[in-house]
Write a protein that holds these residues in place. Structure first.
Motif, PDB file in Angstrom:
ATOM      1  N   LEU A  46      34.188  -8.812 -10.640  1.00 27.67           N
ATOM      2  CA  LEU A  46      32.979  -9.926 -10.646  1.00 27.67           C
ATOM      3  C   LEU A  46      32.096  -8.889 -11.465  1.00 27.67           C
ATOM      4  O   LEU A  46      31.681  -7.992 -10.587  1.00 27.67           O
ATOM      5  N   HIS A  47      31.635  -8.822 -12.740  1.00 24.67           N
ATOM      6  CA  HIS A  47      30.343  -8.132 -13.281  1.00 24.67           C
ATOM      7  C   HIS A  47      29.247  -8.781 -12.892  1.00 24.67           C
ATOM      8  O   HIS A  47      29.089 -10.034 -13.291  1.00 24.67           O
ATOM      9  N   ASN A  48      28.278  -8.079 -12.332  1.00 23.92           N
ATOM     10  CA  ASN A  48      27.033  -8.809 -12.057  1.00 23.92           C
ATOM     11  C   ASN A  48      25.925  -8.127 -12.980  1.00 23.92           C
ATOM     12  O   ASN A  48      25.833  -7.075 -13.407  1.00 23.92           O
ATOM     13  N   GLU A  49      25.608  -9.145 -13.922  1.00 23.72           N
ATOM     14  CA  GLU A  49      24.576  -9.226 -15.122  1.00 23.72           C
ATOM     15  C   GLU A  49      23.107  -9.126 -14.478  1.00 23.72           C
ATOM     16  O   GLU A  49      22.153  -8.682 -15.218  1.00 23.72           O
ATOM     17  N   ASP A  50      22.914  -9.868 -13.216  1.00 28.58           N
ATOM     18  CA  ASP A  50      21.522  -9.921 -12.595  1.00 28.58           C
ATOM     19  C   ASP A  50      21.501  -9.650 -11.218  1.00 28.58           C
ATOM     20  O   ASP A  50      21.644 -10.596 -10.616  1.00 28.58           O
ATOM     21  N   TYR A  51      21.444  -8.443 -10.806  1.00 22.86           N
ATOM     22  CA  TYR A  51      21.395  -8.280  -9.391  1.00 22.86           C
ATOM     23  C   TYR A  51      19.988  -8.649  -8.774  1.00 22.86           C
ATOM     24  O   TYR A  51      20.206  -8.974  -7.468  1.00 22.86           O
ATOM     25  N   ASP A  52      19.143  -8.998  -9.238  1.00 20.15           N
ATOM     26  CA  ASP A  52      17.952  -9.722  -8.642  1.00 20.15           C
ATOM     27  C   ASP A  52      18.391 -10.957  -8.249  1.00 20.15           C
ATOM     28  O   ASP A  52      17.935 -11.455  -7.085  1.00 20.15           O
ATOM     29  N   VAL A  53      19.058 -12.036  -9.010  1.00 13.21           N
ATOM     30  CA  VAL A  53      19.614 -13.120  -8.672  1.00 13.21           C
ATOM     31  C   VAL A  53      20.447 -13.262  -7.333  1.00 13.21           C
ATOM     32  O   VAL A  53      20.197 -13.794  -6.362  1.00 13.21           O
ATOM     33  N   THR A  54      21.560 -12.368  -7.412  1.00 15.27           N
ATOM     34  CA  THR A  54      22.295 -12.266  -6.102  1.00 15.27           C
ATOM     35  C   THR A  54      21.592 -11.748  -4.985  1.00 15.27           C
ATOM     36  O   THR A  54      21.893 -12.212  -3.779  1.00 15.27           O
ATOM     37  N   TYR A  55      20.847 -10.607  -5.106  1.00 16.99           N
ATOM     38  CA  TYR A  55      20.025  -9.980  -3.876  1.00 16.99           C
ATOM     39  C   TYR A  55      19.017 -10.900  -3.476  1.00 16.99           C
ATOM     40  O   TYR A  55      19.315 -11.390  -1.948  1.00 16.99           O
ATOM     41  N   TYR A  56      18.160 -11.439  -4.270  1.00 20.48           N
ATOM     42  CA  TYR A  56      17.014 -12.154  -3.558  1.00 20.48           C
ATOM     43  C   TYR A  56      17.334 -13.600  -3.023  1.00 20.48           C
ATOM     44  O   TYR A  56      16.943 -14.140  -2.006  1.00 20.48           O
ATOM     45  N   THR A  57      18.395 -14.252  -3.725  1.00 28.63           N
ATOM     46  CA  THR A  57      18.858 -15.406  -3.293  1.00 28.63           C
ATOM     47  C   THR A  57      19.690 -15.360  -2.140  1.00 28.63           C
ATOM     48  O   THR A  57      19.276 -16.077  -1.156  1.00 28.63           O
ATOM     49  N   LEU A  58      20.587 -14.489  -2.149  1.00 31.91           N
ATOM     50  CA  LEU A  58      21.370 -14.235  -0.789  1.00 31.91           C
ATOM     51  C   LEU A  58      20.801 -13.536   0.283  1.00 31.91           C
ATOM     52  O   LEU A  58      20.970 -14.123   1.513  1.00 31.91           O
ATOM     53  N   SER A  59      19.626 -12.956  -0.033  1.00 32.37           N
ATOM     54  CA  SER A  59      18.684 -12.387   1.151  1.00 32.37           C
ATOM     55  C   SER A  59      18.125 -13.580   1.567  1.00 32.37           C
ATOM     56  O   SER A  59      17.869 -13.770   3.260  1.00 32.37           O
ATOM     57  N   GLU A  60      17.689 -14.590   0.998  1.00 31.23           N
ATOM     58  CA  GLU A  60      16.927 -15.640   1.457  1.00 31.23           C
ATOM     59  C   GLU A  60      17.858 -16.405   2.381  1.00 31.23           C
ATOM     60  O   GLU A  60      17.592 -17.215   3.638  1.00 31.23           O
ATOM     61  N   VAL A  61      18.960 -16.681   1.700  1.00 27.60           N
ATOM     62  CA  VAL A  61      19.987 -17.715   2.301  1.00 27.60           C
ATOM     63  C   VAL A  61      20.615 -16.940   3.761  1.00 27.60           C
ATOM     64  O   VAL A  61      20.424 -17.912   4.689  1.00 27.60           O
ATOM     65  N   PHE A  62      20.669 -15.899   3.758  1.00 30.63           N
ATOM     66  CA  PHE A  62      21.178 -15.389   5.009  1.00 30.63           C
ATOM     67  C   PHE A  62      20.215 -14.945   5.988  1.00 30.63           C
ATOM     68  O   PHE A  62      20.484 -14.831   7.194  1.00 30.63           O
TER      69      PHE A  62
END
Length: 132
Positions: A46-62
């Motif tokens: 899975l190539h991540n083209e936007d680490y901001d989306v994964t990091y900030y969204t998942l940080s909030e979720v968890f």
């Protein structure tokens, strides 16, 4: 791991840790086919083209209690992640080594060419087949 675009290795590692946790939760499907060349065998990433989306969204979720995720969050995370085979992924990241070879490779792929699947992380394949 090196800096990629604006993201430091530390930030990328933190994002990857959250992404792997989200995979275990079933929010991110395992890749089954390369979006670029349609390869369905060998190593798929899975190539991540936007680490901001994964990091900030998942940080909030968890950080929620109880942990919950909305459909919009699932879609945003998965939109940032591209299912891609090893060869296409490594070619994508080889653009600084040999831009012409990478452009030629993706032109071939777009025209329907499919290279053999790759089953181990062997960069000599890229040198041999694509001069990168």
């Amino acid at each position: 791991m090196k800096t990629y675009k604006k993201w430091s290795p530390e930030f990328r590692k933190a994002s990857l840790k959250l992404t792997n946790k989200a995979k275990k939760m079933g929010w991110i499907p395992q890749p089954t086919v390369c979006r670029r060349c349609k390869q369905d065998k060998g190593i798929l990433h899975l190539h991540n083209e936007d680490y901001d989306v994964t990091y900030y969204t998942l940080s909030e979720v968890f950080n929620r209690f109880p942990v919950t995720i909305t459909q919009d969050e699932v879609e945003a995370i998965n939109k940032a992640l591209e299912p891609i085979c090893w060869r296409c992924h490594m070619m994508h990241h080889s653009v600084r080594r040999n831009k012409t070879a990478v452009e030629d490779y993706f032109k071939e792929i777009k025209a329907g060419k499919q290279y053999p699947p790759v089953f181990r992380h062997d960069f000599t394949i890229l040198k041999r087949d694509h001069n990168v």
